[in-house]
Design a protein around this motif. Structure first.
Motif, PDB file in Angstrom:
ATOM      1  N   LEU A  94       0.831  -1.200   0.000  1.00  0.00           N
ATOM      2  CA  LEU A  94       0.000   0.000   0.000  1.00  0.00           C
ATOM      3  C   LEU A  94       0.870   1.256   0.000  1.00  0.00           C
ATOM      4  CD1 LEU A  94      -2.723  -1.066   2.595  1.00  0.00           C
ATOM      5  CD2 LEU A  94      -2.924  -1.036   0.105  1.00  0.00           C
ATOM      6  N   LEU A  95       1.960   1.202   0.738  1.00  0.00           N
ATOM      7  CA  LEU A  95       2.868   2.347   0.786  1.00  0.00           C
ATOM      8  C   LEU A  95       3.529   2.569  -0.574  1.00  0.00           C
ATOM      9  CD1 LEU A  95       4.170   4.496   2.615  1.00  0.00           C
ATOM     10  CD2 LEU A  95       5.979   2.830   3.131  1.00  0.00           C
ATOM     11  N   LYS A  96       3.900   1.476  -1.211  1.00  0.00           N
ATOM     12  CA  LYS A  96       4.579   1.559  -2.506  1.00  0.00           C
ATOM     13  C   LYS A  96       3.690   2.206  -3.573  1.00  0.00           C
ATOM     14  CE  LYS A  96       6.774  -2.156  -3.501  1.00  0.00           C
ATOM     15  NZ  LYS A  96       7.073  -3.551  -3.925  1.00  0.00           N
ATOM     16  N   TYR A  97       2.393   1.924  -3.525  1.00  0.00           N
ATOM     17  CA  TYR A  97       1.474   2.416  -4.559  1.00  0.00           C
ATOM     18  C   TYR A  97       0.468   3.436  -4.013  1.00  0.00           C
ATOM     19  CZ  TYR A  97       3.320  -1.580  -7.137  1.00  0.00           C
ATOM     20  OH  TYR A  97       4.156  -2.472  -7.764  1.00  0.00           O
ATOM     21  N   LYS A  98       0.797   4.087  -2.918  1.00  0.00           N
ATOM     22  CA  LYS A  98      -0.169   4.956  -2.242  1.00  0.00           C
ATOM     23  C   LYS A  98      -0.689   6.091  -3.120  1.00  0.00           C
ATOM     24  CE  LYS A  98       3.237   8.032  -0.049  1.00  0.00           C
ATOM     25  NZ  LYS A  98       3.700   8.599   1.252  1.00  0.00           N
ATOM     26  N   ASP A  99       0.108   6.562  -4.080  1.00  0.00           N
ATOM     27  CA  ASP A  99      -0.341   7.661  -4.945  1.00  0.00           C
ATOM     28  C   ASP A  99      -1.456   7.236  -5.896  1.00  0.00           C
ATOM     29  OD1 ASP A  99       1.482   9.336  -3.758  1.00  0.00           O
ATOM     30  OD2 ASP A  99       3.018   9.049  -5.285  1.00  0.00           O
ATOM     31  N   ARG A 100      -1.635   5.925  -6.075  1.00  0.00           N
ATOM     32  CA  ARG A 100      -2.654   5.417  -6.979  1.00  0.00           C
ATOM     33  C   ARG A 100      -3.880   4.898  -6.227  1.00  0.00           C
ATOM     34  NH1 ARG A 100       0.379   1.411 -11.107  1.00  0.00           N
ATOM     35  NH2 ARG A 100      -1.733   1.386 -11.967  1.00  0.00           N
ATOM     36  N   LEU A 101      -3.836   4.993  -4.897  1.00  0.00           N
ATOM     37  CA  LEU A 101      -4.868   4.347  -4.079  1.00  0.00           C
ATOM     38  C   LEU A 101      -5.587   5.293  -3.133  1.00  0.00           C
ATOM     39  CD1 LEU A 101      -2.706   1.299  -2.881  1.00  0.00           C
ATOM     40  CD2 LEU A 101      -4.207   1.366  -4.892  1.00  0.00           C
ATOM     41  N   ASN A 102      -6.772   4.875  -2.774  1.00  0.00           N
ATOM     42  CA  ASN A 102      -7.459   5.425  -1.613  1.00  0.00           C
ATOM     43  C   ASN A 102      -7.458   4.310  -0.578  1.00  0.00           C
ATOM     44  OD1 ASN A 102      -8.080   7.961  -2.644  1.00  0.00           O
ATOM     45  ND2 ASN A 102     -10.014   7.265  -3.532  1.00  0.00           N
ATOM     46  N   ILE A 103      -6.679   4.486   0.476  1.00  0.00           N
ATOM     47  CA  ILE A 103      -6.583   3.471   1.523  1.00  0.00           C
ATOM     48  C   ILE A 103      -7.669   3.773   2.552  1.00  0.00           C
ATOM     49  CG2 ILE A 103      -5.066   2.351   3.190  1.00  0.00           C
ATOM     50  CD1 ILE A 103      -2.711   3.571   1.548  1.00  0.00           C
ATOM     51  N   LEU A 104      -8.623   2.873   2.671  1.00  0.00           N
ATOM     52  CA  LEU A 104      -9.829   3.123   3.459  1.00  0.00           C
ATOM     53  C   LEU A 104      -9.664   2.806   4.943  1.00  0.00           C
ATOM     54  CD1 LEU A 104     -12.374   1.581   0.917  1.00  0.00           C
ATOM     55  CD2 LEU A 104     -11.469   3.917   1.001  1.00  0.00           C
TER      56      LEU A 104
END
Length: 323
Positions: A216-226
Motif C-alpha cells: 500500500l505504501l509503494k502504490y499509495k499515490d494510486r490508491l485510496n486506503i480506506l
C-alpha cells in the motif's frame, strides 16, 4: 568354558557401548559443527512478494552469520500450504528452512484437514516482521471512505471483488471479519502471492484489495486506503484510520518468520535463531523495514511458539463462527 563365554559377553558389551558412545559423540559433534554445508531457505510464495523481499534482505547477512552459502528457492501455491507441506517432510537437520506466515500456518490446517501439514509440525525459529493489512481501492473508483465502500457493497451484494493472497490466510480472514461486522457480502479473489495479487488489482481485475502495508505504501499515490490494521495509526499512513478506529473489532496483520521441520535438534534451532535474531536487531535493517511499511519484530523460538499457541486459541472460535 564358562569363563571364556563370560569374557566374550563382556567384550561384546564393551564393543556395543563403544559404538553407542561413538554414535552419540558423532551426533553431538554434528550439531556442534552446524552448519558445515549449504543451506536452503525456501519461500512458499512467488518471487517479488513480501516474504521474498525480507529473505533477500537477510541473505548476505545470513551467509555471514552462518558461514555457509544460503540458496533461496520458491515453492508457491495454496497460500503457502504447498511449500509448508514440502518443508515438514524434509529431514529435520536445519539445512532446509522456510519462511512462515501467521495466521496462515494456523488457519490452513484448522480449516482443512487435507492441507498437507499441521501447525505443530513446524518448529518456529524466529519471527522478525509484522505487516498490517489494509483495504484499498484505486483513486478513480470514486470511493473515498469505508462508509462509501460498505454502501456500494450493499447495493450489489456479492458483486464487489476483493483481491487477497491465499485462502484461509490473513487476507481471507480479514475479508470474512469485515463481511460479518459490516453485514455485507463481498467476493474474495485469492492469488498465490502478494506480487501477483497487487498487479492483478492494479490491472483492473478486482474492485478492491486487502493488501500488506508495504504494498500500500509503494502504490499509495494510486490508491485510496480506506482502513488498515494496527492498534493505533501508523507513522507511514498518518491520515488512514485503523479498522478499530472505525468501530470494527479486528486488527488484521501478517507476522513473518522462519521455521524448520519439527524434530530439528535444539542446538541447531538455537544456532539458526541466533543468526536470524542478530539480523533482526540490526538498526539499519529495522530502519529499512519501517521505511518500506513493515514493523520489525525480534521473537526467538520459544517466544514464537508461545505466540503461535496464543493466536491459535484466539483464532479457533473466530474461524468456527465464520466457516
Amino acid at each position: 568354558m564358562v569363563k571364556r563365554k563370560g569374557i566374550l559377553w563382556l567384550s561384546l558389551f564393551l564393543l556395543a557401548a563403544s559404538v553407542l558412545a561413538g554414535c552419540k559423540a558423532s551426533s553431538s559433534t554434528g550439531d556442534a559443527d552446524f552448519p558445515n554445508r549449504q543451506l536452503t531457505y525456501m519461500i512458499p510464495f512467488e518471487a517479488g512478494g513480501q516474504s521474498d523481499i525480507e529473505a533477500r534482505r537477510q541473505h548476505k547477512h545470513l551467509e555471514k552469520e552462518l558461514g555457509q552459502p544460503v540458496v533461496i528457492t520458491y515453492k508457491p501455491g495454496g497460500g503457502g500450504s504447498v511449500g509448508w507441506t514440502e518443508m515438514v517432510n524434509k529431514k529435520p537437520d536445519g539445512y532446509y528452512m522456510a519462511g512462515i506466515n501467521i495466521p496462515h500456518i494456523i488457519l490452513q490446517p484448522m480449516s482443512n484437514e487435507d492441507t498437507g501439514y499441521k501447525t505443530d509440525q513446524i518448529q518456529p525459529v524466529a519471527l522478525f516482521q509484522s505487516t498490517p493489512i489494509g483495504l484499498a481501492v484505486k483513486k478513480e473508483s470514486g470511493i473515498r471512505s469505508m462508509k462509501d465502500f460498505v454502501q456500494k457493497s450493499k447495493e450489489d451484494p456479492g458483486k464487489v471483488t476483493v483481491a487477497g493472497s491465499g485462502t484461509f490466510s490473513g487476507h481471507h480472514l480479514a475479508l470474512q471479519q469485515l463481511e460479518q461486522q459490516a453485514e455485507m457480502k463481498l467476493k474474495y479473489v485469492p492469488f498465490t502471492g502478494a506480487a501477483t495479487q497487487v498487479q492483478a488489482f492494479l490491472g483492473g481485475n478486482t474492485d478492491a484489495i486487502l493488501a500488506n502495508s508495504s504494498d500500500l505504501l509503494k502504490y499509495k499515490d494510486r490508491l485510496n486506503i480506506l482502513a488498515i490494521g494496527g492498534e493505533k495509526k501508523l507513522g507511514f499512513f498518518p491520515d488512514t484510520p485503523t479498522f478499530k478506529e472505525l468501530g470494527y473489532a479486528m486488527n488484521p496483520t501478517i507476522d513473518r518468520g522462519v521455521g524448520v521441520p519439527k524434530g530439528t535438534p535444539e542446538a541447531v534451532v538455537e544456532r539458526l535463531e541466533q543468526a536470524f535474531l542478530q539480523i533482526a536487531k540490526d538498526q539499519k535493517i529495522q530502519q529499512q523495514m519501517k521505511k518500506e511499511g513493515f514493523l520489525p519484530l525480534e521473537m526467538g523460538a520459544k517466544e514464537s511458539e508461545q505466540y503461535i499457541e496464543q493466536r491459535k486459541k484466539e483464532l479457533e472460535p473466530v474461524l468456527q463462527e465464520l466457516k
